[in-house]
Design an enzyme around this catalytic site. Structure first.
Site, PDB file in Angstrom:
ATOM      1  N   HIS A   1      42.362   0.182  68.729  1.00 49.97           N
ATOM      2  CA  HIS A   1      41.403   0.410  67.334  1.00 49.97           C
ATOM      3  C   HIS A   1      41.888  -0.703  66.303  1.00 49.97           C
ATOM      4  O   HIS A   1      41.479  -1.141  65.101  1.00 49.97           O
ATOM      5  CB  HIS A   1      40.516   1.650  66.597  1.00 49.97           C
ATOM      6  CG  HIS A   1      39.929   2.102  68.004  1.00 49.97           C
ATOM      7  ND1 HIS A   1      39.174   3.380  67.441  1.00 49.97           N
ATOM      8  CD2 HIS A   1      39.157   2.019  69.203  1.00 49.97           C
ATOM      9  CE1 HIS A   1      38.585   3.601  68.641  1.00 49.97           C
ATOM     10  NE2 HIS A   1      38.458   2.721  69.464  1.00 49.97           N
TER      11      HIS A   1
ATOM     12  N   SER B   1      40.666  -4.708  70.999  1.00 53.72           N
ATOM     13  CA  SER B   1      40.533  -4.470  72.562  1.00 53.72           C
ATOM     14  C   SER B   1      40.526  -6.800  73.405  1.00 53.72           C
ATOM     15  O   SER B   1      40.348  -6.692  71.749  1.00 53.72           O
ATOM     16  CB  SER B   1      39.081  -4.364  73.194  1.00 53.72           C
ATOM     17  OG  SER B   1      38.812  -3.160  72.837  1.00 53.72           O
TER      18      SER B   1
ATOM     19  N   LYS C   1      26.884   2.518  77.900  1.00 56.65           N
ATOM     20  CA  LYS C   1      27.984   1.561  79.342  1.00 56.65           C
ATOM     21  C   LYS C   1      28.839   3.209  79.749  1.00 56.65           C
ATOM     22  O   LYS C   1      28.619   2.899  80.756  1.00 56.65           O
ATOM     23  CB  LYS C   1      28.524   0.650  78.948  1.00 56.65           C
ATOM     24  CG  LYS C   1      27.099  -0.360  78.886  1.00 56.65           C
ATOM     25  CD  LYS C   1      28.111  -1.655  78.385  1.00 56.65           C
ATOM     26  CE  LYS C   1      28.531  -2.303  79.607  1.00 56.65           C
ATOM     27  NZ  LYS C   1      28.684  -3.968  79.339  1.00 56.65           N
ATOM     28  N   ASP C   2      30.143   3.132  78.888  1.00 52.79           N
ATOM     29  CA  ASP C   2      30.690   4.459  79.154  1.00 52.79           C
ATOM     30  C   ASP C   2      30.003   5.837  80.048  1.00 52.79           C
ATOM     31  O   ASP C   2      30.662   6.122  80.410  1.00 52.79           O
ATOM     32  CB  ASP C   2      31.628   4.704  78.022  1.00 52.79           C
ATOM     33  CG  ASP C   2      32.005   3.820  77.415  1.00 52.79           C
ATOM     34  OD1 ASP C   2      32.457   3.020  77.927  1.00 52.79           O
ATOM     35  OD2 ASP C   2      32.254   3.797  76.067  1.00 52.79           O
TER      36      ASP C   2
ATOM     37  N   GLU D   1      51.682  13.087  97.108  1.00 52.53           N
ATOM     38  CA  GLU D   1      50.452  12.378  97.512  1.00 52.53           C
ATOM     39  C   GLU D   1      49.934  11.389  97.700  1.00 52.53           C
ATOM     40  O   GLU D   1      50.867  10.365  96.808  1.00 52.53           O
ATOM     41  CB  GLU D   1      49.800  13.214  95.847  1.00 52.53           C
ATOM     42  CG  GLU D   1      49.300  14.355  96.057  1.00 52.53           C
ATOM     43  CD  GLU D   1      48.574  15.166  97.322  1.00 52.53           C
ATOM     44  OE1 GLU D   1      46.990  15.370  96.491  1.00 52.53           O
ATOM     45  OE2 GLU D   1      48.520  15.202  98.151  1.00 52.53           O
TER      46      GLU D   1
END
Length: 369
Positions: free
Chosen positions: A192, A196, A219-220, A263
């Site tokens: 922040h 971005s 959207k998230d 894994e």
């Protein structure tokens, strides 16, 4: 406190052009919280003892639907988490997010700590594959020159993987989860602070921004619901899909599995480690890849140039190939191909970080700057 929350989650100015790829950060945070919550519940029921741990884990699976669901959510949550990690890091590399040093450095530390957390969690069930994976991978520490033997004794608590190792791993696994949660807050702070990146590379001005809520929160949460439903689908359709068959055999130091493998999200590094004859050579190769993956550069070239796209997707192809080869039996021709691909991915990552393909192209209306 309310003003801080509003400034960072509601009224935060965010570029309008962000796609669904930028939702991966929020989903990583959400699934990490899910992992910590399920992990805390499992820690109340788990017994860190080489004689009892395997039986305890099997009892969690068989006793009730609640404990079964919590355990398998924790197992599948790791898989979803690393899928999101790779999407998040791939998007960051594609759009040159490594130029934002604060965000990138903390994010890379989070990736390393999450791998350590996942590896320690894999040891805790104390089945055949977890025991021998711990034995093989911790032996790499012993191959480090000068400090290796001493460091190995501190890591495993003795001359080999024993009950002491299990107790140490359990304590570190619980504590490290909260450290990761704190670093995620630091990561968000730097994000922040610097802002971005975006597909159009248009970071100056406020003519193309909207408030984070409700355009991006919708959207998230939509992506979170989709991935959660995907996890639940796999959870009930094939819960043991990501569990090795050796996971139902108690650890036996006298019986070595036919093929030892970690894994799936560690298979690329496992393939690189065993492609070189010496342990220290394989370790140098893995560290080289991690170094070139991490090192921040000031290369702000546009991702839409053919040369950068070609190298990026070549690196992605090698990543998938090495992940597959890491699960194959260590024999010819797999080892030869692993060596070829391992050297190639390190070289290509080095070229990708240094490649300068021109100035970023910013599209504003009908003009191209």
């Amino acid at each position: 406190m309310i003003s801080i929350i509003r400034g960072n989650l509601i009224d935060l100015p965010t570029n309008y052009s962000l796609s669904y790829y930028w939702c991966s950060g929020f989903m990583i945070s959400a699934f990490m919280i899910f992992q910590i919550l399920t992990g805390v519940i499992l820690s109340f029921l788990y017994v860190a003892d080489s004689e009892l741990s395997f039986r305890c884990v099997m009892d969690l699976t068989n006793d009730s639907f609640f404990t079964w669901g919590v355990r398998y959510w924790h197992i599948w949550g790791v898989t979803i988490l690393f899928v999101l990690f790779f999407l998040h890091m791939g998007r960051a590399l594609y759009y040159s997010s490594y130029t934002k040093k604060g965000v990138w450095n903390v994010g890379f530390i989070l990736y390393l700590l999450t791998m350590a957390e996942a590896f320690m969690g894999y040891i805790l069930p104390w089945h055949q594959m977890s025991y021998w994976a711990a034995t093989v991978l911790t032996s790499i520490v012993q191959s480090v020159p000068i400090v290796g033997p001493t460091l190995y004794k501190y890591v495993v608590g003795g001359f080999s993987v024993t009950n002491v190792t299990l107790v140490r791993v359990f304590s570190a696994h619980v504590c490290l989860g909260f450290v990761i949660l704190g670093l995620m807050v630091v990561h968000m702070y730097y994000l922040h602070k610097s802002g971005s990146n975006n597909p159009l590379f248009s970071s100056n001005g406020y003519g193309d921004v909207v408030y984070f809520h409700s355009y991006f929160t919708v959207k998230d949460f939509f992506c979170l619901v989709v991935f959660t439903l995907l996890l639940v689908t796999f959870l009930f359709w094939s819960p043991d899909f990501v569990v090795d068959t050796e996971g139902y055999l108690e650890a036996d130091p006298l019986t070595t599995p036919v093929s030892i493998k970690p894994e799936w999200y560690f298979l690329i590094y496992y393939a690189m480690l065993r492609s070189i004859d010496s342990k220290i050579g394989g370790l140098i190769l893995v560290l080289s890849l991690l170094f070139f993956l991490w090192v921040p550069t000031f290369n702000k070239s546009s991702s839409y140039y053919f040369s950068r796209q070609f190298i990026f997707w070549w690196v992605c192809s090698l990543f998938f190939c090495l992940t597959y080869l890491g699960s194959c039996h260590p024999e010819y021709p797999y080892l030869f191909v692993c060596k070829l691909f391992s050297v190639s991915i390190v070289a290509l990552m080095f070229i990708f970080k240094l490649l300068w393909s021109g100035k970023p192209t910013v599209v504003l209306g009908s003009k191209i700057l």
